[in-house]
Every structure is written in structure tokens, then in C-alpha cells.
Motif scaffolding. Sequence first.
Motif, PDB file in Angstrom:
ATOM      1  N   TYR A 124     -46.766  46.907  62.844  1.00 22.30           N
ATOM      2  CA  TYR A 124     -46.667  48.300  63.277  1.00 22.30           C
ATOM      3  C   TYR A 124     -45.503  49.021  62.596  1.00 22.30           C
ATOM      4  CZ  TYR A 124     -49.853  46.986  67.038  1.00 22.30           C
ATOM      5  OH  TYR A 124     -50.930  46.541  67.751  1.00 22.30           O
ATOM      6  N   GLY A 125     -44.469  48.277  62.235  1.00 19.83           N
ATOM      7  CA  GLY A 125     -43.317  48.852  61.570  1.00 19.83           C
ATOM      8  C   GLY A 125     -43.413  48.640  60.073  1.00 19.83           C
ATOM      9  N   ILE A 126     -43.166  49.693  59.312  1.00 16.89           N
ATOM     10  CA  ILE A 126     -43.181  49.605  57.858  1.00 16.89           C
ATOM     11  C   ILE A 126     -41.735  49.654  57.388  1.00 16.89           C
ATOM     12  CG2 ILE A 126     -44.050  50.629  55.723  1.00 16.89           C
ATOM     13  CD1 ILE A 126     -46.029  52.249  57.545  1.00 16.89           C
ATOM     14  N   PRO A 127     -41.244  48.619  56.705  1.00 23.47           N
ATOM     15  CA  PRO A 127     -39.861  48.693  56.228  1.00 23.47           C
ATOM     16  C   PRO A 127     -39.696  49.884  55.302  1.00 23.47           C
ATOM     17  CG  PRO A 127     -41.038  46.885  55.151  1.00 23.47           C
ATOM     18  CD  PRO A 127     -41.928  47.398  56.244  1.00 23.47           C
ATOM     19  N   PHE A 128     -38.561  50.577  55.439  1.00 23.36           N
ATOM     20  CA  PHE A 128     -38.342  51.767  54.619  1.00 23.36           C
ATOM     21  C   PHE A 128     -37.347  51.477  53.502  1.00 23.36           C
ATOM     22  CE2 PHE A 128     -35.780  55.720  54.004  1.00 23.36           C
ATOM     23  CZ  PHE A 128     -36.676  56.307  53.121  1.00 23.36           C
ATOM     24  N   VAL A 129     -36.109  51.217  53.850  1.00 25.50           N
ATOM     25  CA  VAL A 129     -35.134  50.716  52.885  1.00 25.50           C
ATOM     26  C   VAL A 129     -34.431  49.538  53.535  1.00 25.50           C
ATOM     27  CG1 VAL A 129     -34.656  52.804  51.536  1.00 25.50           C
ATOM     28  CG2 VAL A 129     -33.429  52.404  53.692  1.00 25.50           C
ATOM     29  N   ALA A 130     -33.781  48.722  52.723  1.00 31.55           N
ATOM     30  CA  ALA A 130     -33.074  47.559  53.237  1.00 31.55           C
ATOM     31  C   ALA A 130     -31.650  47.564  52.702  1.00 31.55           C
ATOM     32  CB  ALA A 130     -33.791  46.268  52.828  1.00 31.55           C
ATOM     33  N   SER A 131     -30.814  46.803  53.359  1.00 29.99           N
ATOM     34  CA  SER A 131     -29.479  46.555  52.834  1.00 29.99           C
ATOM     35  C   SER A 131     -28.997  45.215  53.361  1.00 29.99           C
ATOM     36  CB  SER A 131     -28.499  47.666  53.240  1.00 29.99           C
ATOM     37  OG  SER A 131     -28.267  47.652  54.636  1.00 29.99           O
ATOM     38  N   THR A 132     -28.101  44.638  52.652  1.00 29.61           N
ATOM     39  CA  THR A 132     -27.375  43.484  53.165  1.00 29.61           C
ATOM     40  C   THR A 132     -25.911  43.886  53.240  1.00 29.61           C
ATOM     41  OG1 THR A 132     -27.320  42.622  50.902  1.00 29.61           O
ATOM     42  CG2 THR A 132     -28.967  41.706  52.393  1.00 29.61           C
ATOM     43  N   ARG A 133     -25.123  43.100  53.916  1.00 30.74           N
ATOM     44  CA  ARG A 133     -23.730  43.464  54.136  1.00 30.74           C
ATOM     45  C   ARG A 133     -22.820  42.423  53.476  1.00 30.74           C
ATOM     46  NH1 ARG A 133     -24.190  47.467  58.230  1.00 30.74           N
ATOM     47  NH2 ARG A 133     -26.294  48.217  57.846  1.00 30.74           N
ATOM     48  N   LEU A 134     -21.790  42.915  52.847  1.00 35.85           N
ATOM     49  CA  LEU A 134     -20.768  42.071  52.247  1.00 35.85           C
ATOM     50  C   LEU A 134     -19.400  42.564  52.722  1.00 35.85           C
ATOM     51  CD1 LEU A 134     -22.084  41.903  48.536  1.00 35.85           C
ATOM     52  CD2 LEU A 134     -22.329  40.135  50.298  1.00 35.85           C
ATOM     53  N   LEU A 135     -18.407  41.712  52.564  1.00 39.65           N
ATOM     54  CA  LEU A 135     -17.034  42.108  52.863  1.00 39.65           C
ATOM     55  C   LEU A 135     -16.493  42.880  51.657  1.00 39.65           C
ATOM     56  CD1 LEU A 135     -14.461  41.978  54.604  1.00 39.65           C
ATOM     57  CD2 LEU A 135     -13.913  39.826  53.495  1.00 39.65           C
ATOM     58  N   PHE A 136     -16.173  44.144  51.874  1.00 42.98           N
ATOM     59  CA  PHE A 136     -15.598  44.985  50.828  1.00 42.98           C
ATOM     60  C   PHE A 136     -14.073  44.910  50.926  1.00 42.98           C
ATOM     61  CE2 PHE A 136     -18.921  48.261  49.414  1.00 42.98           C
ATOM     62  CZ  PHE A 136     -19.995  47.470  49.796  1.00 42.98           C
ATOM     63  N   TYR A 137     -13.403  44.914  49.771  1.00 39.75           N
ATOM     64  CA  TYR A 137     -11.952  45.026  49.790  1.00 39.75           C
ATOM     65  C   TYR A 137     -11.505  45.963  48.674  1.00 39.75           C
ATOM     66  CZ  TYR A 137     -12.015  41.490  46.022  1.00 39.75           C
ATOM     67  OH  TYR A 137     -12.260  40.800  44.851  1.00 39.75           O
ATOM     68  N   ASN A 138     -10.378  46.603  48.898  1.00 41.65           N
ATOM     69  CA  ASN A 138      -9.811  47.536  47.940  1.00 41.65           C
ATOM     70  C   ASN A 138      -9.056  46.728  46.892  1.00 41.65           C
ATOM     71  OD1 ASN A 138      -7.801  49.265  46.680  1.00 41.65           O
ATOM     72  ND2 ASN A 138      -8.338  50.820  48.207  1.00 41.65           N
ATOM     73  N   ALA A 173     -10.657  47.453  58.797  1.00 49.59           N
ATOM     74  CA  ALA A 173     -11.346  48.430  59.643  1.00 49.59           C
ATOM     75  C   ALA A 173     -12.493  47.735  60.368  1.00 49.59           C
ATOM     76  CB  ALA A 173     -11.867  49.587  58.800  1.00 49.59           C
ATOM     77  N   LEU A 174     -12.520  47.871  61.694  1.00 48.07           N
ATOM     78  CA  LEU A 174     -13.488  47.170  62.539  1.00 48.07           C
ATOM     79  C   LEU A 174     -14.269  48.190  63.373  1.00 48.07           C
ATOM     80  CD1 LEU A 174     -14.358  44.257  63.499  1.00 48.07           C
ATOM     81  CD2 LEU A 174     -12.658  44.534  65.322  1.00 48.07           C
ATOM     82  N   PRO A 175     -15.327  48.780  62.811  1.00 45.98           N
ATOM     83  CA  PRO A 175     -16.043  49.833  63.539  1.00 45.98           C
ATOM     84  C   PRO A 175     -17.000  49.279  64.593  1.00 45.98           C
ATOM     85  CG  PRO A 175     -17.008  49.544  61.366  1.00 45.98           C
ATOM     86  CD  PRO A 175     -15.838  48.616  61.442  1.00 45.98           C
ATOM     87  N   PHE A 244     -12.173  54.143  53.923  1.00 41.15           N
ATOM     88  CA  PHE A 244     -12.170  53.208  52.796  1.00 41.15           C
ATOM     89  C   PHE A 244     -12.218  53.970  51.473  1.00 41.15           C
ATOM     90  CE2 PHE A 244     -13.967  50.382  49.635  1.00 41.15           C
ATOM     91  CZ  PHE A 244     -13.281  49.194  49.858  1.00 41.15           C
ATOM     92  N   ALA A 245     -13.100  54.963  51.403  1.00 42.39           N
ATOM     93  CA  ALA A 245     -13.231  55.762  50.177  1.00 42.39           C
ATOM     94  C   ALA A 245     -11.967  56.559  49.890  1.00 42.39           C
ATOM     95  CB  ALA A 245     -14.434  56.699  50.284  1.00 42.39           C
ATOM     96  N   ASN A 246     -11.176  56.817  50.919  1.00 41.01           N
ATOM     97  CA  ASN A 246      -9.915  57.534  50.741  1.00 41.01           C
ATOM     98  C   ASN A 246      -8.749  56.597  50.423  1.00 41.01           C
ATOM     99  OD1 ASN A 246     -11.056  60.057  51.178  1.00 41.01           O
ATOM    100  ND2 ASN A 246     -10.659  60.020  53.378  1.00 41.01           N
ATOM    101  N   GLY A 247      -9.046  55.305  50.271  1.00 39.37           N
ATOM    102  CA  GLY A 247      -8.005  54.349  49.918  1.00 39.37           C
ATOM    103  C   GLY A 247      -7.131  53.914  51.069  1.00 39.37           C
ATOM    104  N   GLU A 248      -7.587  54.157  52.315  1.00 42.04           N
ATOM    105  CA  GLU A 248      -6.767  53.857  53.487  1.00 42.04           C
ATOM    106  C   GLU A 248      -7.118  52.527  54.148  1.00 42.04           C
ATOM    107  OE1 GLU A 248      -6.143  58.481  54.958  1.00 42.04           O
ATOM    108  OE2 GLU A 248      -7.769  57.291  55.816  1.00 42.04           O
TER     109      GLU A 248
END
Length: 404
Positions: A124-138, A173-175, A244-248
Motif C-alpha cells: 500500500y505504501g510506495i517508497p518515495f525517497v530514501a536516506s541512510t544516516r551517518l555520523l557527520f563531523y566538522n 548536537a542531539l536533536p 552544523f552548516a554554520n560551523g557551530e
Amino acid sequence: MTVALSGCGSSGDGDVTLKFVAADYDPEGGDSTKQYWEGVATAFEAENKGIKVDVSVYDWKDVDREVAEMVEAGDAPDIAQIGAYADYAAEGRLYPVNDLLSIPVQANLLAPLAEAGEVGRMAYGIPFVASTRLLFYNKTLFTQAGLEPPKSWDGIESAAKALKERGVKYPFALPLGKEEAQAETMMWMLSNGGGYTDSVGTYTIDSPQNVEAFDWLKDTLVGEQLTGPVAPGKLDRKPAFTAFANGEVGMLNGHPSLLQQAAKKGVKVGMVPLPGPDGKARSSMGVADWMMGFKQNGHGRQIGKFLDFAYNDENVLEFADQYDLLPVTVSASETMAEDPAHKELWPFLEALSESTLYPVGKTSWAKVSENIKKQIGAVVTPNGDPTGTLGAIGREAAATENAE
């Protein structure tokens, strides 16, 4: 575009306006998602006289609730692109995918994602877009502090302490705010070998592994004041990504679209899998967002036409390109994997095949997910109780499941 169509729905060939509700993917809060869908709708309408598409786009914080309220009020959209479908399928409100998509389009969906769209062996559900998650660091902040990418929870802690000493605003950052707390929660559960369900699909929200992960977050990352000035329960994903994009931000768990956002601000990004207590986690988190067609207005034939059009490679790749997300079709994925222009996304594509998705096939998941969003932020506060709160969420999940 020529497509084979199934003849579902009660509407004839008169003029039809499809009501389409979609989620907003613009990390800056702009209107690029609405522009994309209106562009697709305009191109579709030019080839399909008599079918109009009325597009509405809502923030991820609101879109699932907005659609639920429309359905409750007897005014369901014809098409929704949101986070969960199973509860609507169980209520008999959705068209089966077989009744919407042409056979070539169905066959082109990535099999693990297409299978995740099933309830009771019917999709019944059609996947639209996907993503996986990684640990990003500056990278710049890490280089300045003489740090290597973390390979364990201890590595995260020591790096965060070093970044804090250097005045970094958000060492980690822990949202856990309501926007997408269910995702951040699942990543940490998986990193300790836990998860929302066991191998047979039973909820295990208060498993020892999950409790241990949140004990560590509460006592270490939050308890040692390594998560920045905003309490995790009040920090949403979007402002965390912006910081993160602001370098903080030194580190956070991110998905592919953050790459583009950071690049625009000149932030150099490093990425590694989120580690577990003693090394690499057993599984990373994968996410698929979902497209579905509601039966209420009897527009199945027209819905199918629009979705077949929306899932052609040109449209799929344009959306994936725009937000650095992963396509859900075989042909578009192969194109991305062979194109050096998408080299930054290859680690995410590689992780997708071994990732763990939300238990989206469970009809209870939408309610359970909302409950996690509401409660999980309190777990890591000074007076938080991981054992008690996860136990309560788990009991409520089981009760919701049993009531379905």
C-alpha cells in the motif's frame, strides 16, 4: 511518457482535480519542494488533459498530523507523501499499489523498500525517497583540535570534551525534539545492538540495549554538558542542521541533504558510521518516506497516471539531486552509483542495502512514533528515567498494537 495503467477508481473521463499533500524537504525552510511538485504537476497536466493536481506542502513537524486531520474530517487527499501509511491501509482507506502503478514502474522500485511498503503481504505504501544516516563531523574543528573521527562511544565522548574546551557551541548536537525524535532515538538504539522491534517484529522499546544507550546519553553526553545550549528535547533536526552548516556543531547524526546545506556555507564535512560502545554498530538506520493513494474520492485511475509520471527517472533524479537524497528506483540508483558527480552519496547508497528501517509495516507505528516524539526528550534530562520512560513507551506501543 507512455504508460500501462490499471483501470481502478470510479471516476470517468471528466475533469478531475487531484488533491496532493507532500512533506517539505527544504532544509532552509524555503519553498523549493513546492516549486518541484508544481513543476511536476504542470508537466503532467500538459500531457494529461482533464487532470489537474493541487499541491500542498507542509513541514515535517506537521504533515502527518495534517493528513490525519483531513482523513478524520472526511476530506482525505487523493495522494499523500508522508511518513507512514500502514494505519490508513489497515482501515481500508488506501489503494493497493497494484491498482495504481504500472507494472514497469512497480518492477523498478528497489525490492527491500518496496517490500517495506506491505501490510499483510499487500503493498500500500510506495517508497518515495530514501536516506541512510551517518555520523557527520566538522573536519576543520576536528583538525584544529587534533582529533580523529570517533570509532566508539568513548571516542565520541573524548572528542566532544575536546571540542567543548575549544569553545565549540554544540560539541555533539542531539536533536530529540518533536520534529524527528523517532529517528535520533532509533540511531542510538541500533548503535548498541537494539532497536524498536526484534527479529519477528515485536516491539522491544525498553530492551536492556535501548535502556543502556539512553543511560549513556543522559549520564555522559548530556550529563557532562556536551550537547550545547539547547536541551536535546527542545532541539529539532532542522535547527541542529542549520547550526552544523554554520560551523557551530562538532558532531551530529546526519542524512545526505545536510551535505549540500553545509557546502553552501563552506563547512568541510567528514562522515563515518555512528559507532557503538566498542566499535562499528551492527546496523545503520535507513529511512524511506512514503507515497500513497486514498480511495475516498475514487480517483484511482488518475492517481495512477500521476504517480507513474512522478516516478520516471528524470523526476526521481531531479528530486534526489536537489536534496542529496537516495532514489528508490533501480534505474535511478544505478545512474547515481555510476556518476562521479554523486560520489559524496555513494557511502549512503552503500549503507542502504544493510540498513534497518522503521517498523512502517506495523499499523501501530504512526501512533507509536508520535508517542516517542512527545516523550523521549525527557529521558535525557537531569531527572530523566530511561528505564521508566522507555518502559512506559513500550507498554503503550504493545497496547496500541494489540488494539489494532
